[in-house]
Design a protein around this motif. Structure first.
Motif, PDB file in Angstrom:
ATOM      1  N   PHE A  18    -122.129 -60.444  63.337  1.00 47.41           N
ATOM      2  CA  PHE A  18    -123.843 -60.569  63.678  1.00 47.41           C
ATOM      3  C   PHE A  18    -124.939 -60.023  62.965  1.00 47.41           C
ATOM      4  O   PHE A  18    -125.574 -60.279  62.204  1.00 47.41           O
ATOM      5  N   ALA A  19    -124.255 -58.376  62.605  1.00 51.25           N
ATOM      6  CA  ALA A  19    -125.058 -57.904  62.293  1.00 51.25           C
ATOM      7  C   ALA A  19    -125.155 -57.674  60.875  1.00 51.25           C
ATOM      8  O   ALA A  19    -126.366 -57.532  59.973  1.00 51.25           O
ATOM      9  N   ARG A  20    -124.275 -58.346  60.511  1.00 47.79           N
ATOM     10  CA  ARG A  20    -124.148 -58.005  58.359  1.00 47.79           C
ATOM     11  C   ARG A  20    -124.995 -59.008  58.015  1.00 47.79           C
ATOM     12  O   ARG A  20    -125.599 -58.888  57.274  1.00 47.79           O
ATOM     13  N   ALA A  21    -125.275 -60.100  57.751  1.00 46.67           N
ATOM     14  CA  ALA A  21    -126.077 -60.461  57.185  1.00 46.67           C
ATOM     15  C   ALA A  21    -127.574 -59.778  57.467  1.00 46.67           C
ATOM     16  O   ALA A  21    -128.067 -60.217  56.476  1.00 46.67           O
ATOM     17  N   PRO A  22    -128.242 -59.849  58.812  1.00 44.87           N
ATOM     18  CA  PRO A  22    -129.111 -59.044  58.092  1.00 44.87           C
ATOM     19  C   PRO A  22    -129.308 -58.267  58.034  1.00 44.87           C
ATOM     20  O   PRO A  22    -130.859 -58.052  57.363  1.00 44.87           O
ATOM     21  N   LEU A  23    -128.709 -57.495  58.030  1.00 46.44           N
ATOM     22  CA  LEU A  23    -128.119 -56.035  56.962  1.00 46.44           C
ATOM     23  C   LEU A  23    -128.000 -56.047  55.608  1.00 46.44           C
ATOM     24  O   LEU A  23    -129.344 -55.441  54.551  1.00 46.44           O
ATOM     25  N   ALA A  24    -127.534 -56.930  55.090  1.00 46.77           N
ATOM     26  CA  ALA A  24    -127.920 -57.632  53.407  1.00 46.77           C
ATOM     27  C   ALA A  24    -129.013 -57.827  53.245  1.00 46.77           C
ATOM     28  O   ALA A  24    -130.036 -58.100  52.717  1.00 46.77           O
ATOM     29  N   ARG A  25    -130.141 -58.964  54.213  1.00 46.53           N
ATOM     30  CA  ARG A  25    -131.288 -59.235  54.004  1.00 46.53           C
ATOM     31  C   ARG A  25    -132.102 -58.276  53.777  1.00 46.53           C
ATOM     32  O   ARG A  25    -132.860 -58.019  53.019  1.00 46.53           O
ATOM     33  N   ALA A  26    -131.841 -57.312  54.984  1.00 48.83           N
ATOM     34  CA  ALA A  26    -132.933 -55.809  55.536  1.00 48.83           C
ATOM     35  C   ALA A  26    -132.256 -55.306  53.644  1.00 48.83           C
ATOM     36  O   ALA A  26    -133.179 -54.407  53.307  1.00 48.83           O
ATOM     37  N   ALA A  27    -131.471 -55.117  53.211  1.00 49.14           N
ATOM     38  CA  ALA A  27    -130.681 -54.541  52.177  1.00 49.14           C
ATOM     39  C   ALA A  27    -131.601 -55.079  50.738  1.00 49.14           C
ATOM     40  O   ALA A  27    -133.073 -54.138  50.181  1.00 49.14           O
ATOM     41  N   TRP A  28    -131.675 -56.035  50.785  1.00 44.82           N
ATOM     42  CA  TRP A  28    -132.615 -56.877  49.644  1.00 44.82           C
ATOM     43  C   TRP A  28    -134.209 -56.849  49.513  1.00 44.82           C
ATOM     44  O   TRP A  28    -134.396 -56.887  48.424  1.00 44.82           O
ATOM     45  N   LYS A  45    -131.487 -53.480  62.368  1.00 45.33           N
ATOM     46  CA  LYS A  45    -131.798 -52.226  63.031  1.00 45.33           C
ATOM     47  C   LYS A  45    -131.205 -52.368  64.812  1.00 45.33           C
ATOM     48  O   LYS A  45    -130.353 -52.086  64.982  1.00 45.33           O
ATOM     49  N   LEU A  46    -132.507 -53.714  65.291  1.00 45.27           N
ATOM     50  CA  LEU A  46    -131.593 -54.516  66.179  1.00 45.27           C
ATOM     51  C   LEU A  46    -130.236 -54.525  66.438  1.00 45.27           C
ATOM     52  O   LEU A  46    -129.734 -54.031  67.652  1.00 45.27           O
ATOM     53  N   LEU A  47    -130.078 -55.824  65.323  1.00 41.34           N
ATOM     54  CA  LEU A  47    -128.374 -55.939  65.715  1.00 41.34           C
ATOM     55  C   LEU A  47    -127.284 -54.790  65.789  1.00 41.34           C
ATOM     56  O   LEU A  47    -126.278 -55.226  66.754  1.00 41.34           O
ATOM     57  N   ALA A  48    -127.559 -54.016  64.760  1.00 39.95           N
ATOM     58  CA  ALA A  48    -127.132 -53.098  63.933  1.00 39.95           C
ATOM     59  C   ALA A  48    -126.672 -52.204  65.800  1.00 39.95           C
ATOM     60  O   ALA A  48    -125.633 -51.668  65.939  1.00 39.95           O
ATOM     61  N   SER A  49    -127.504 -51.416  65.909  1.00 36.09           N
ATOM     62  CA  SER A  49    -127.802 -50.980  66.979  1.00 36.09           C
ATOM     63  C   SER A  49    -126.885 -51.532  68.333  1.00 36.09           C
ATOM     64  O   SER A  49    -126.166 -50.513  69.022  1.00 36.09           O
ATOM     65  N   ASP A  50    -127.395 -52.532  68.794  1.00 36.40           N
ATOM     66  CA  ASP A  50    -126.980 -53.127  69.631  1.00 36.40           C
ATOM     67  C   ASP A  50    -125.202 -53.376  69.593  1.00 36.40           C
ATOM     68  O   ASP A  50    -124.347 -53.269  70.508  1.00 36.40           O
ATOM     69  N   ALA A  51    -124.729 -53.792  68.273  1.00 36.83           N
ATOM     70  CA  ALA A  51    -123.644 -53.934  68.221  1.00 36.83           C
ATOM     71  C   ALA A  51    -122.664 -52.450  68.207  1.00 36.83           C
ATOM     72  O   ALA A  51    -121.763 -52.466  68.795  1.00 36.83           O
ATOM     73  N   ALA A  52    -123.473 -51.257  68.068  1.00 36.65           N
ATOM     74  CA  ALA A  52    -122.551 -50.329  68.286  1.00 36.65           C
ATOM     75  C   ALA A  52    -123.155 -49.388  69.247  1.00 36.65           C
ATOM     76  O   ALA A  52    -122.126 -48.801  69.897  1.00 36.65           O
ATOM     77  N   LEU A  53    -123.270 -49.903  70.687  1.00 38.21           N
ATOM     78  CA  LEU A  53    -123.864 -49.421  71.671  1.00 38.21           C
ATOM     79  C   LEU A  53    -122.671 -50.376  72.497  1.00 38.21           C
ATOM     80  O   LEU A  53    -122.070 -49.967  73.657  1.00 38.21           O
ATOM     81  N   GLN A  54    -122.508 -51.111  72.077  1.00 39.80           N
ATOM     82  CA  GLN A  54    -121.603 -52.717  73.024  1.00 39.80           C
ATOM     83  C   GLN A  54    -120.603 -51.895  71.894  1.00 39.80           C
ATOM     84  O   GLN A  54    -119.521 -51.964  73.278  1.00 39.80           O
ATOM     85  N   ALA A  55    -119.886 -51.618  71.380  1.00 44.78           N
ATOM     86  CA  ALA A  55    -118.649 -50.745  70.847  1.00 44.78           C
ATOM     87  C   ALA A  55    -118.052 -49.465  71.457  1.00 44.78           C
ATOM     88  O   ALA A  55    -117.098 -49.361  71.609  1.00 44.78           O
TER      89      ALA A  55
END
Length: 118
Positions: A18-28, A45-55
């Motif tokens: 779920f963090a991949r698509a927003p990351l690609a959008r942010a880069a674009w 940043k929010l979704l990547a941080s959430d995923a990293a903390l959950q992992a």
């Protein structure tokens, strides 16, 4: 066998995907200079941080607590996740920036979110 562990790991994989698509959008958005780049970066940043903390939490639980000992280097990765979560703005700061963009708030936020609020 180990179905509960598989479910925890699958939940982490979903969060990462779920963090991949927003990351690609942010880069674009940053590359193209889009008007919405600030909000796009905050979402990524929010979704990547959430995923990293959950992992990190799931990894510790899957390892049965041994991950926080010197025998397994999981504690190093957990500390990196905790440090990076606060880098360039906390999750709370990015939520406020997204909320301000969605609801048209006139709230001004400090740069990169290095404020005392959590």
């Amino acid at each position: 066998s180990f179905q509960a562990v598989k479910h925890m790991i699958a939940s982490v994989q979903v969060a990462i995907e779920f963090a991949r698509a927003p990351l690609a959008r942010a880069a674009w958005s940053v590359a193209e200079g889009s008007i919405t780049r600030a909000t796009d970066v905050s979402q990524a940043k929010l979704l990547a941080s959430d995923a990293a903390l959950q992992a990190a939490r799931v990894a510790l639980q899957v390892h049965g607590g041994i991950g926080y000992t010197w025998e397994v280097h999981l504690h190093i990765w957990m500390k990196r996740v905790w440090a990076l979560e606060a880098s360039f703005g906390t999750r709370a700061w990015h939520r406020r920036r997204i909320g301000a963009a969605l609801f048209g708030s006139e709230e001004t936020l400090p740069s990169f979110g290095f404020d005392s609020e959590v």
